[in-house]
Design a protein around this motif. Sequence first.
Motif, PDB file in Angstrom:
ATOM      1  N   LYS A  86      -8.857   7.672  -4.999  1.00 34.84           N
ATOM      2  CA  LYS A  86      -8.054   6.468  -4.863  1.00 34.84           C
ATOM      3  C   LYS A  86      -6.956   6.657  -3.839  1.00 34.84           C
ATOM      4  O   LYS A  86      -6.649   5.763  -3.046  1.00 34.84           O
ATOM      5  N   HIS A  87      -6.344   7.870  -3.820  1.00 30.53           N
ATOM      6  CA  HIS A  87      -5.304   8.154  -2.836  1.00 30.53           C
ATOM      7  C   HIS A  87      -5.868   8.107  -1.418  1.00 30.53           C
ATOM      8  O   HIS A  87      -5.264   7.518  -0.510  1.00 30.53           O
TER       9      HIS A  87
ATOM     10  N   GLU B 137      -6.681   2.483   3.590  1.00 31.67           N
ATOM     11  CA  GLU B 137      -6.198   1.106   3.602  1.00 31.67           C
ATOM     12  C   GLU B 137      -4.907   0.984   4.402  1.00 31.67           C
ATOM     13  O   GLU B 137      -4.687   0.006   5.114  1.00 31.67           O
ATOM     14  N   ARG B 138      -4.038   2.018   4.308  1.00 29.05           N
ATOM     15  CA  ARG B 138      -2.807   1.997   5.101  1.00 29.05           C
ATOM     16  C   ARG B 138      -3.118   2.080   6.591  1.00 29.05           C
ATOM     17  O   ARG B 138      -2.496   1.392   7.408  1.00 29.05           O
TER      18      ARG B 138
ATOM     19  N   GLN C 155       2.106   1.712  -3.419  1.00 33.11           N
ATOM     20  CA  GLN C 155       1.059   2.231  -4.287  1.00 33.11           C
ATOM     21  C   GLN C 155       0.808   3.710  -4.013  1.00 33.11           C
ATOM     22  O   GLN C 155       0.619   4.508  -4.939  1.00 33.11           O
ATOM     23  N   ILE C 156       0.815   4.105  -2.716  1.00 32.76           N
ATOM     24  CA  ILE C 156       0.614   5.514  -2.357  1.00 32.76           C
ATOM     25  C   ILE C 156       1.758   6.355  -2.924  1.00 32.76           C
ATOM     26  O   ILE C 156       1.552   7.460  -3.456  1.00 32.76           O
TER      27      ILE C 156
ATOM     28  N   THR D 131     -12.086   0.802  -0.637  1.00 36.67           N
ATOM     29  CA  THR D 131     -11.300   0.438   0.551  1.00 36.67           C
ATOM     30  C   THR D 131     -11.336  -1.054   0.835  1.00 36.67           C
ATOM     31  O   THR D 131     -10.696  -1.505   1.780  1.00 36.67           O
TER      32      THR D 131
ATOM     33  N   VAL E 171       0.833  -1.201   0.000  1.00 30.79           N
ATOM     34  CA  VAL E 171       0.000   0.000   0.000  1.00 30.79           C
ATOM     35  C   VAL E 171       0.872   1.257   0.000  1.00 30.79           C
ATOM     36  O   VAL E 171       0.589   2.233  -0.702  1.00 30.79           O
TER      37      VAL E 171
ATOM     38  N   LYS F 137      -6.430   4.567  -0.473  1.00 27.45           N
ATOM     39  CA  LYS F 137      -5.180   3.888  -0.111  1.00 27.45           C
ATOM     40  C   LYS F 137      -4.686   4.329   1.262  1.00 27.45           C
ATOM     41  O   LYS F 137      -4.118   3.523   2.023  1.00 27.45           O
TER      42      LYS F 137
END
Length: 641
Positions: free
Chosen positions: A105-106, A112-113, A67-68, A392, A64, A109
């Motif tokens: 999306k950011h 998600e982090r 990806q970020i 998410t 993640v 993420k």
Amino acid sequence: IEARAGRANARADEEKTRADVETREEEKMEKVANTLHAELTASTNEANDSRDRLQKAKTMLDRVNEQIKLIETSTQYQKERTEYEEKVKISDGSRSVRISRFLAKHNAKLEERRVCGQMIEDANEEAREAEKRRRAAAAAFDDQARRLKKQTDAAHIARKKADRATAAAEEIAEHAEEEREAAMLRSRAKERARDTVLQQEANFLSVEEQLVEAERASSEAASLAVESRKKAERLAELALAAKDHTRERFKVDEAKAKADKTHEAYLEAIERQRETDQNANNAKRLMKTNSEVLLNAQRDNAAEVQRMNEEKESEIHAANAYNAALVAAQAAEEARAQAKEAREIANEKAEAEKYAEVYNTKMDRVVEISQALAEYTTLHSTKFKSWGKSMTLPPQYMHSMAQGSVLEQNEEFRDNCIVFTNDHLIRTFPDGHELENYDPVLQWSMGIQMVSMNHMNHYVGDDHLLLNDGRFRQNSSCGYVLKADNLIDDTIPPERSQEWKIQILSGYGLPEPESRAGRKHSASMHHVSPRVRVTLYDGASFKDTEGSVRMKVTKTAPRNGFNPVWNEDEFGFEIEKPSVAMMLFTVWDYAENGTEDFIAAAAIPVSCMREGYRSVALFDSMNTRSGPYAFASLFIKAQKI
């Protein structure tokens, strides 16, 4: 020796009893040790599982973060971030600013982090607790193992002592038995000797008596010898001779009518005021000549003034009534809005109640899943609520949607769907009350991986089933086709449009339609009047309009199914999404009464088309090339501009 044997047996029994007690204690401690070992094994496995979950959470967090980092370093994100900050400054918090796709999306993420971080904390806590339990179990097992070893040694020694005592007692018992047997033998020999002596003495006396008797008998024998000899001789002679076996509108209308009447009265009052002014001027000119006329004129003027005041009051009342009518109209409008809102709330509640009933019905059918089966489950279906929540979700969660509801959405839905399917799955299915299939190309262009088709109620020449069959003929008909790269990676630039020209030249081996199978002349190809329909399914527009489906039709080749020739002008097609677009060739038997019957078809992905003169193999309604369809084909010319 008998007393010694008794003491040896008592000692052996005592040692054996002690050995049995130690052995039973050893078995109890061994069972406790086995239980502690099982707990140690379970604690060790739990600790290993906790470490595995911790490692997976760390791996997920690293992925993640990566990806970020990729999103934050991308040009599109920085551009959207700058635009978002400018919009926020301009709005000054007075209205909400829509978050763009990359920012959403950011944010997803980042969330998600955060979830991964929480998972790591939970996994760390679980790992610490599991390690504590494992250490406690290991300490208990080690302590029990030491005690078991001591007890095993003690039991072993006790068993050895018991074995030795038993062996000694048995040896002493054997010696005592041998001694008893020897004593018995000696007693028997002594008695036997005594009996022998007594018998010998009796025999001696008997011999003496016999000797005396023998001597007496000897003399008598001698005397009888002669007679015996003589009898013997006679008996001998005889023997020789004898050798042979799930009201304010009416008030508003009245107020408007009153306002209109008041306005008319106001206009009449103004007209009368003008007349009064004219009369006043005439009265002034006649004032010097006629005082009575003046007095009358003053009276008339006073009356007119009073009338004017009354008219002004009426005008004021009319204005007030008009304002009241406006207020009433506004109140009526608010009442209508409130009624509409109440109806919407009631509909929402009714819909919610309906969904609740359906949910309760479904929950009543829910059966608890076995843990063993859940461990083998890879994908989990979850209901779609909003893209913010869906973004998410972990990758193993997928959405199941009805195709009708999907195709009723807008372009924003398509963009979110493409982003979501980068690392998630979506499957769509036909609506339960719909018999026809929906355009699968449009759904594939949204990134949807699994598009279900209705094969039970299909009709001959169903374009959508033909498209589905043609899509999966590529990749060696293995059943799986890779998505286009621009549907997987957001960093890839949008694909360029293409322009193709298709010219239908001729055909070969076109049999009669299956709908006329079994009729007279059904096997003859000369009764077929075919024409070709070329349809492009682009998937570019969200609705089935000119932007998504375009169709061209050739002329009819009369009564020639064996080798029809069209050789018409080229058909031009502009394709916006070549990676998912499909070209459908369908051949129809056109009758003079305006009806047409399906003959054969072929669906080809544009990405698989090649330029030049090409032979297009045709398939029947069941997507096969058997029987009279074995050689059915079209001869075309394809050119990409």
